[in-house]
Design an enzyme around this catalytic site. Structure first.
Site, PDB file in Angstrom:
ATOM      1  N   CYS A   1       0.100   3.982   2.520  1.00  0.00           N
ATOM      2  CA  CYS A   1       0.511   3.040   4.075  1.00  0.00           C
ATOM      3  C   CYS A   1       2.224   3.627   4.262  1.00  0.00           C
ATOM      4  O   CYS A   1       2.510   3.687   5.264  1.00  0.00           O
ATOM      5  CB  CYS A   1       0.426   1.544   4.071  1.00  0.00           C
ATOM      6  SG  CYS A   1      -1.522   1.169   4.044  1.00  0.00           S
TER       7      CYS A   1
ATOM      8  N   CYS B   1       0.960  -1.269  -0.198  1.00  0.00           N
ATOM      9  CA  CYS B   1       0.118   0.064   0.083  1.00  0.00           C
ATOM     10  C   CYS B   1       0.936   1.139   0.177  1.00  0.00           C
ATOM     11  O   CYS B   1       1.672   1.415   1.077  1.00  0.00           O
ATOM     12  CB  CYS B   1      -0.917  -0.186   1.182  1.00  0.00           C
ATOM     13  SG  CYS B   1      -1.670   1.625   1.509  1.00  0.00           S
TER      14      CYS B   1
END
Length: 104
Positions: free
Chosen positions: A32, A29
Site C-alpha cells: 500500500c 501494508c
C-alpha cells in the site's frame, strides 16, 4: 490526491461527476505504501482527468466493509458515482495510467 473517510465517501465519490479512483489502504501494508508513491506520480500525470482519493481501511472500516474489501491495496474506479472497475494489489504506474486511460 486527497484522503477521505467514511463520512466523506458519498460526497467525494458517489456524488462526483467524472472518474474517481479510490485507493483502499492501511499504514501497516507495505505494498500500500509503495502504491501511494506510484499514485502520486499518476496524479501528476493525469490528475486533471481523474480524482484520486485514499481511504485508510483502519480509520474508515464501514465503507471498506460495505464494498467487501478483503485485500489491500484495492483500487476501485468510479465514473459518475458508479463503480466500473477494480484492481487488487500493487500495480506499476504504466499499468495504472493505461487502465485509467481506457475508461476516459
Amino acid at each position: 490526491m486527497k484522503a477521505i473517510n467514511d463520512s466523506q465517501f458519498k460526497d467525494e465519490v458517489l456524488n462526483s461527476k467524472g472518474l474517481v479512483l479510490v485507493d483502499f489502504w492501511a499504514e501497516w501494508c507495505g505494498p500500500c505504501r509503495q502504491l501511494g508513491g506510484v499514485l502520486e506520480e499518476v496524479a501528476k500525470e493525469i490528475g486533471d482527468r481523474v480524482e484520486i482519493c485514499k481511504m485508510n481501511v483502519d480509520e474508515s472500516p464501514n465503507t471498506a466493509s460495505e464494498y467487501g474489501i478483503r485485500s489491500i491495496p484495492t483500487l476501485f474506479l468510479f465514473k459518475d458515482g458508479q463503480q466500473i472497475d477494480t484492481k487488487v494489489g500493487f500495480n506499476p504506474k504504466s499499468t495504472l495510467v493505461s487502465w485509467l486511460n481506457s475508461h476516459m
